[in-house]
Write a protein that holds these residues in place. Sequence first.
Motif, mmCIF file in Angstrom:
data_model
loop_
_atom_site.group_PDB
_atom_site.id
_atom_site.type_symbol
_atom_site.label_atom_id
_atom_site.label_comp_id
_atom_site.label_asym_id
_atom_site.label_seq_id
_atom_site.Cartn_x
_atom_site.Cartn_y
_atom_site.Cartn_z
ATOM 1 N N VAL A 64 0.866 -1.181 0.000
ATOM 2 C CA VAL A 64 0.000 0.000 0.000
ATOM 3 C C VAL A 64 0.902 1.230 0.000
ATOM 4 O O VAL A 64 1.896 1.276 0.723
ATOM 5 C CB VAL A 64 -0.919 0.026 1.243
ATOM 6 C CG1 VAL A 64 -1.679 1.341 1.339
ATOM 7 C CG2 VAL A 64 -1.880 -1.153 1.208
ATOM 8 N N ARG A 65 0.543 2.211 -0.840
ATOM 9 C CA ARG A 65 1.284 3.486 -0.809
ATOM 10 C C ARG A 65 0.291 4.625 -0.834
ATOM 11 O O ARG A 65 -0.531 4.735 -1.745
ATOM 12 C CB ARG A 65 2.242 3.601 -1.997
ATOM 13 C CG ARG A 65 3.094 4.883 -1.971
ATOM 14 C CD ARG A 65 3.996 4.900 -0.749
ATOM 15 N NE ARG A 65 4.964 5.988 -0.771
ATOM 16 C CZ ARG A 65 4.886 7.093 -0.010
ATOM 17 N NH1 ARG A 65 3.851 7.255 0.807
ATOM 18 N NH2 ARG A 65 5.822 8.012 -0.073
ATOM 19 N N GLU A 66 0.363 5.443 0.205
ATOM 20 C CA GLU A 66 -0.473 6.627 0.310
ATOM 21 C C GLU A 66 0.411 7.865 0.387
ATOM 22 O O GLU A 66 1.475 7.830 1.005
ATOM 23 C CB GLU A 66 -1.363 6.550 1.556
ATOM 24 C CG GLU A 66 -2.376 5.413 1.521
ATOM 25 C CD GLU A 66 -3.189 5.322 2.786
ATOM 26 O OE1 GLU A 66 -2.695 5.814 3.833
ATOM 27 O OE2 GLU A 66 -4.305 4.763 2.761
ATOM 28 N N ARG B 156 -4.432 7.462 -1.882
ATOM 29 C CA ARG B 156 -3.917 6.102 -2.000
ATOM 30 C C ARG B 156 -3.639 5.805 -3.472
ATOM 31 O O ARG B 156 -4.532 5.912 -4.313
ATOM 32 C CB ARG B 156 -4.900 5.092 -1.430
ATOM 33 C CG ARG B 156 -4.412 3.661 -1.509
ATOM 34 C CD ARG B 156 -5.238 2.701 -0.678
ATOM 35 N NE ARG B 156 -5.014 2.919 0.761
ATOM 36 C CZ ARG B 156 -5.268 2.009 1.701
ATOM 37 N NH1 ARG B 156 -5.760 0.824 1.372
ATOM 38 N NH2 ARG B 156 -5.051 2.271 2.963
ATOM 39 N N ASP C 239 -2.913 -0.207 -3.701
ATOM 40 C CA ASP C 239 -3.844 -0.757 -2.727
ATOM 41 C C ASP C 239 -3.723 -2.284 -2.692
ATOM 42 O O ASP C 239 -4.288 -2.982 -3.528
ATOM 43 C CB ASP C 239 -5.273 -0.353 -3.104
ATOM 44 C CG ASP C 239 -6.301 -0.764 -2.057
ATOM 45 O OD1 ASP C 239 -5.902 -1.036 -0.907
ATOM 46 O OD2 ASP C 239 -7.494 -0.808 -2.401
ATOM 47 N N ASP C 240 -2.921 -2.791 -1.766
ATOM 48 C CA ASP C 240 -2.793 -4.232 -1.537
ATOM 49 C C ASP C 240 -2.273 -4.962 -2.777
ATOM 50 O O ASP C 240 -2.858 -5.940 -3.241
ATOM 51 C CB ASP C 240 -4.137 -4.817 -1.106
ATOM 52 C CG ASP C 240 -3.989 -6.236 -0.537
ATOM 53 O OD1 ASP C 240 -2.882 -6.576 -0.069
ATOM 54 O OD2 ASP C 240 -4.970 -6.991 -0.598
ATOM 55 N N THR D 94 3.691 2.458 2.348
ATOM 56 C CA THR D 94 3.006 2.846 3.575
ATOM 57 C C THR D 94 2.802 1.628 4.461
ATOM 58 O O THR D 94 2.914 1.683 5.680
ATOM 59 C CB THR D 94 1.662 3.510 3.238
ATOM 60 O OG1 THR D 94 1.893 4.625 2.360
ATOM 61 C CG2 THR D 94 0.962 3.995 4.490
ATOM 62 N N PRO E 249 -6.747 3.703 -6.984
ATOM 63 C CA PRO E 249 -5.567 3.060 -6.387
ATOM 64 C C PRO E 249 -5.386 1.646 -6.935
ATOM 65 O O PRO E 249 -6.326 0.849 -6.926
ATOM 66 C CB PRO E 249 -5.872 3.041 -4.895
ATOM 67 C CG PRO E 249 -7.370 3.044 -4.813
ATOM 68 C CD PRO E 249 -7.847 3.848 -5.993
ATOM 69 N N SER F 210 -4.614 -2.120 -7.750
ATOM 70 C CA SER F 210 -4.504 -3.461 -7.186
ATOM 71 C C SER F 210 -4.324 -4.417 -8.361
ATOM 72 O O SER F 210 -4.504 -4.033 -9.524
ATOM 73 C CB SER F 210 -5.750 -3.820 -6.374
ATOM 74 O OG SER F 210 -6.913 -3.746 -7.180
#
Length: 256
Positions: free
Chosen positions: A15-17, A27, A30-31, A66, A218, A220
């Motif tokens: 995850v990167r925010e 974000r 996301d995962d 993150t 975001p 995935s």
Amino acid sequence: MNADPAPRLTLDGIVREFPLPRGATRRVLDDVSFSVAPGELVAVIGPSGCGKSTLFNIISGLDLPTSGDVRVDGHQAAGSRHHAAYMLQKDLLFPWRSISENAALGLEVQGLPRRRALERVREWFPRFGLEGFEDALPFELSGGMRQRAALLRTIVQQRKTLLLDEPFGALDALTKRELQGWLERMWVEHDWTALLITHDVREAILLSDRIIVLSPRPASVRLVLDVGLSRPRGLDTLADPEFARLERILLEALSV
């Protein structure tokens, strides 16, 4: 029957925010989870702006997730810059340095004496189709030769993993196809482990063993597609019904 090799690279729940004003965040990843085996070439495709380059920055150690884990050969590697060599879309050759001096730059940054760095890179020039251009300046080379020089600069660092961020995106169609074939031959010969960002679905199929499709931001992982086409993959591959099937699957995944 031999067991599958342990992954060279593993991404687990990345995850990167990024911070925004007033305590908000954006974000971007996301995962994101997938792995890359030793000697495998994996393409990463997805909509423009979905976070592919952010993902590569995390893998290369230029950025930190993150949350989530980056592992190389089973060891934690988040923030480490010693396991991967990163080639950007632009060749970023210094115009005042010769091609051999440009190619040796990464080795010099690592602390190798200049003379030894130049000796090491010159050994690679014939394999990269650059023999005779060791002392040329970048403006004297074609776009395709400049990209080979940039890849040489990446390869000689002898990192376990290559990160190629649209290395042929700025080239004309004929030069691009020539370098795609050349990269495939070099990859097979040297057993590199590589990840390739591309917006070109056909390039992804022609070059890779597997293709990771990312969703819009975001991002995935939307799809992991195995490419079972035999190698080498030339112009005849484009007419293979299996190629058309894979292309259709990828285009459908990208259009959802």
